[in-house]
Scaffold this motif. Structure first.
Motif, mmCIF file in Angstrom:
data_model
loop_
_atom_site.group_PDB
_atom_site.id
_atom_site.type_symbol
_atom_site.label_atom_id
_atom_site.label_comp_id
_atom_site.label_asym_id
_atom_site.label_seq_id
_atom_site.Cartn_x
_atom_site.Cartn_y
_atom_site.Cartn_z
ATOM 1 N N LEU A 71 1.071 -0.940 0.354
ATOM 2 C CA LEU A 71 -0.066 0.043 -0.274
ATOM 3 C C LEU A 71 0.979 0.649 0.357
ATOM 4 N N LEU A 72 1.524 0.760 0.834
ATOM 5 C CA LEU A 72 3.165 2.444 0.429
ATOM 6 C C LEU A 72 3.563 2.321 -0.390
ATOM 7 N N GLY A 73 3.848 1.454 -1.171
ATOM 8 C CA GLY A 73 4.193 2.028 -2.666
ATOM 9 C C GLY A 73 3.073 2.324 -3.424
ATOM 10 N N ASP A 74 1.986 1.936 -3.417
ATOM 11 C CA ASP A 74 1.335 2.330 -4.157
ATOM 12 C C ASP A 74 1.575 3.780 -4.059
ATOM 13 N N ILE A 75 1.439 4.725 -3.231
ATOM 14 C CA ILE A 75 1.067 5.440 -2.219
ATOM 15 C C ILE A 75 2.070 6.496 -3.154
ATOM 16 N N LEU A 76 3.551 6.200 -2.644
ATOM 17 C CA LEU A 76 4.522 6.281 -3.195
ATOM 18 C C LEU A 76 5.008 6.328 -4.718
ATOM 19 N N LEU A 77 4.283 5.290 -5.400
ATOM 20 C CA LEU A 77 4.321 5.762 -7.543
ATOM 21 C C LEU A 77 3.758 6.532 -7.532
ATOM 22 N N MET A 78 2.447 7.086 -6.686
ATOM 23 C CA MET A 78 1.661 7.572 -7.706
ATOM 24 C C MET A 78 1.791 9.509 -8.025
ATOM 25 N N LEU A 91 10.319 1.801 -4.299
ATOM 26 C CA LEU A 91 10.940 -0.139 -4.964
ATOM 27 C C LEU A 91 11.397 0.254 -3.627
ATOM 28 N N ILE A 92 11.906 0.943 -2.730
ATOM 29 C CA ILE A 92 11.909 0.133 -1.685
ATOM 30 C C ILE A 92 10.791 -0.886 -0.592
ATOM 31 N N ALA A 93 9.534 0.058 -0.504
ATOM 32 C CA ALA A 93 8.473 -0.472 -0.184
ATOM 33 C C ALA A 93 7.937 -1.809 -0.705
ATOM 34 N N PHE A 94 7.840 -1.474 -1.967
ATOM 35 C CA PHE A 94 7.966 -3.246 -2.742
ATOM 36 C C PHE A 94 8.449 -4.327 -2.594
ATOM 37 N N LEU A 95 10.590 -3.445 -2.466
ATOM 38 C CA LEU A 95 10.947 -4.565 -2.206
ATOM 39 C C LEU A 95 10.742 -5.108 -1.068
ATOM 40 N N THR A 96 10.358 -4.199 0.295
ATOM 41 C CA THR A 96 10.373 -5.072 1.742
ATOM 42 C C THR A 96 8.460 -5.498 2.015
ATOM 43 N N ALA A 97 8.046 -5.656 0.914
ATOM 44 C CA ALA A 97 6.883 -6.271 1.084
ATOM 45 C C ALA A 97 7.577 -7.240 0.201
ATOM 46 N N HIS A 98 7.824 -7.924 -1.012
ATOM 47 C CA HIS A 98 8.790 -9.324 -1.145
ATOM 48 C C HIS A 98 9.506 -9.898 -0.380
ATOM 49 N N ILE A 99 10.156 -8.669 1.030
ATOM 50 C CA ILE A 99 10.979 -9.729 1.908
ATOM 51 C C ILE A 99 9.773 -11.022 2.477
ATOM 52 N N ILE A 145 18.661 -4.087 -9.848
ATOM 53 C CA ILE A 145 19.883 -6.093 -9.258
ATOM 54 C C ILE A 145 18.577 -6.811 -8.392
ATOM 55 N N MET A 146 19.189 -6.194 -6.853
ATOM 56 C CA MET A 146 18.734 -6.451 -5.601
ATOM 57 C C MET A 146 16.920 -7.099 -6.221
ATOM 58 N N TYR A 147 16.027 -5.741 -6.791
ATOM 59 C CA TYR A 147 15.068 -5.657 -6.449
ATOM 60 C C TYR A 147 14.795 -7.272 -7.498
ATOM 61 N N MET A 148 15.033 -7.627 -8.678
ATOM 62 C CA MET A 148 14.685 -8.112 -9.152
ATOM 63 C C MET A 148 14.455 -9.571 -8.428
ATOM 64 N N ILE A 149 16.332 -10.387 -7.928
ATOM 65 C CA ILE A 149 17.083 -10.993 -6.919
ATOM 66 C C ILE A 149 15.710 -10.993 -5.621
ATOM 67 N N LEU A 179 1.729 -14.084 -10.705
ATOM 68 C CA LEU A 179 1.647 -12.171 -11.935
ATOM 69 C C LEU A 179 2.073 -11.133 -11.204
ATOM 70 N N PHE A 180 2.665 -11.630 -9.834
ATOM 71 C CA PHE A 180 3.566 -9.800 -9.279
ATOM 72 C C PHE A 180 4.370 -9.879 -10.320
ATOM 73 N N MET A 181 5.255 -11.143 -10.377
ATOM 74 C CA MET A 181 6.780 -11.181 -11.050
ATOM 75 C C MET A 181 6.422 -10.532 -12.820
ATOM 76 N N ILE A 182 5.445 -11.295 -12.823
ATOM 77 C CA ILE A 182 5.265 -10.657 -14.864
ATOM 78 C C ILE A 182 4.581 -8.675 -14.665
ATOM 79 N N SER A 183 3.599 -8.336 -13.088
ATOM 80 C CA SER A 183 3.733 -7.350 -12.968
ATOM 81 C C SER A 183 4.755 -6.195 -13.280
ATOM 82 N N ASP A 184 5.758 -6.872 -12.504
ATOM 83 C CA ASP A 184 6.880 -5.878 -12.399
ATOM 84 C C ASP A 184 7.217 -5.981 -13.389
ATOM 85 N N SER A 185 7.890 -6.943 -14.198
ATOM 86 C CA SER A 185 8.857 -6.604 -15.067
ATOM 87 C C SER A 185 7.816 -6.098 -16.012
#
Length: 222
Positions: A71-78, A91-99, A145-149, A179-185
């Protein structure tokens, strides 16, 4: 099979998604879009919180954190049009979400499953995507690169739940992770490679259903 509660929420979720896509297609900076986009994840957070009393407390906590950082990532990207810093923050917010999703999936992993073939496929996919993007990333090379990993790890950890959780839970979570991977790609290609047709629709459609399937899948595991 979906329960009545899941069907009713799915209808609400699809309506909110259609509203978000419609408002962003007209004007992504309009005030209505600032309401529509966060509404998707807010509805999912509330739904998961109310329906998750039966699942492991750690999994519940980490999933809520993953959704909140999304949600934080969505807001920041707006607000990317105002400053590139908002993109980095998103990017950092979604990276944290993925972790947090990785931590959730690994807690339910099948310790006997190695997933060597799937990991190889993920590495090939990541290598191909990086090869396409590498010349246009500039100072964003290391963060991407970090995000992709991390997102490839998220998809792999979702796969490693196989045969450890009920089949329906595995299928939904795994589809959601892919689907998440496809969306980010698509987002990465659209931003760093070249503008893609219908990118807003394809990014939001895959992203929204990724989150929905992951939540539904986690709730299916007793």
């Amino acid at each position: 099979m979906l329960t009545k509660t899941e069907k009713n929420f799915s209808i609400l979720f699809i309506i909110l998604l259609a509203f978000e896509i419609a408002t962003s297609s007209i004007d992504s900076t309009a005030s209505l879009n600032y309401i529509a986009k966060p509404a998707l994840l807010i509805s999912l957070i509330v739904y998961f919180y109310k329906q998750s009393n039966h699942i492991n407390k750690t999994i519940k906590k980490f999933t809520l954190l993953a959704l909140c950082f999304s949600l934080l990532g969505d807001i920041l990207l707006m607000f990317v049009s105002q400053s590139q810093n908002f993109f980095i923050g998103g990017l950092i917010a979604f990276l944290t979400a993925h972790i947090f999703y990785v931590l959730v999936f690994l807690k339910q992993r099948n310790r006997s499953k190695r997933g060597t073939l799937f990991i190889t496929l993920m590495l090939l996919y990541g290598t191909l995507l990086f090869y396409i993007l590498k010349d246009t990333l500039g100072e964003m090379l290391l963060p991407v690169i970090m995000y992709m990993i991390v997102i490839l790890t998220m998809a792999t950890s979702a796969f490693l739940r196989k045969d450890q959780v009920v089949k329906y839970s595995f299928i939904l979570v795994f589809i959601g992770a892919i689907l998440f991977m496809i969306s980010d790609s698509i987002l990465a290609l659209n931003k760093f490679y070249q503008p893609l047709p219908f990118s807003n629709f394809s990014i939001m459609f895959t992203y929204a259903f990724a989150q929905l399937f992951i939540v539904f899948g986690l709730l299916k595991q007793p």
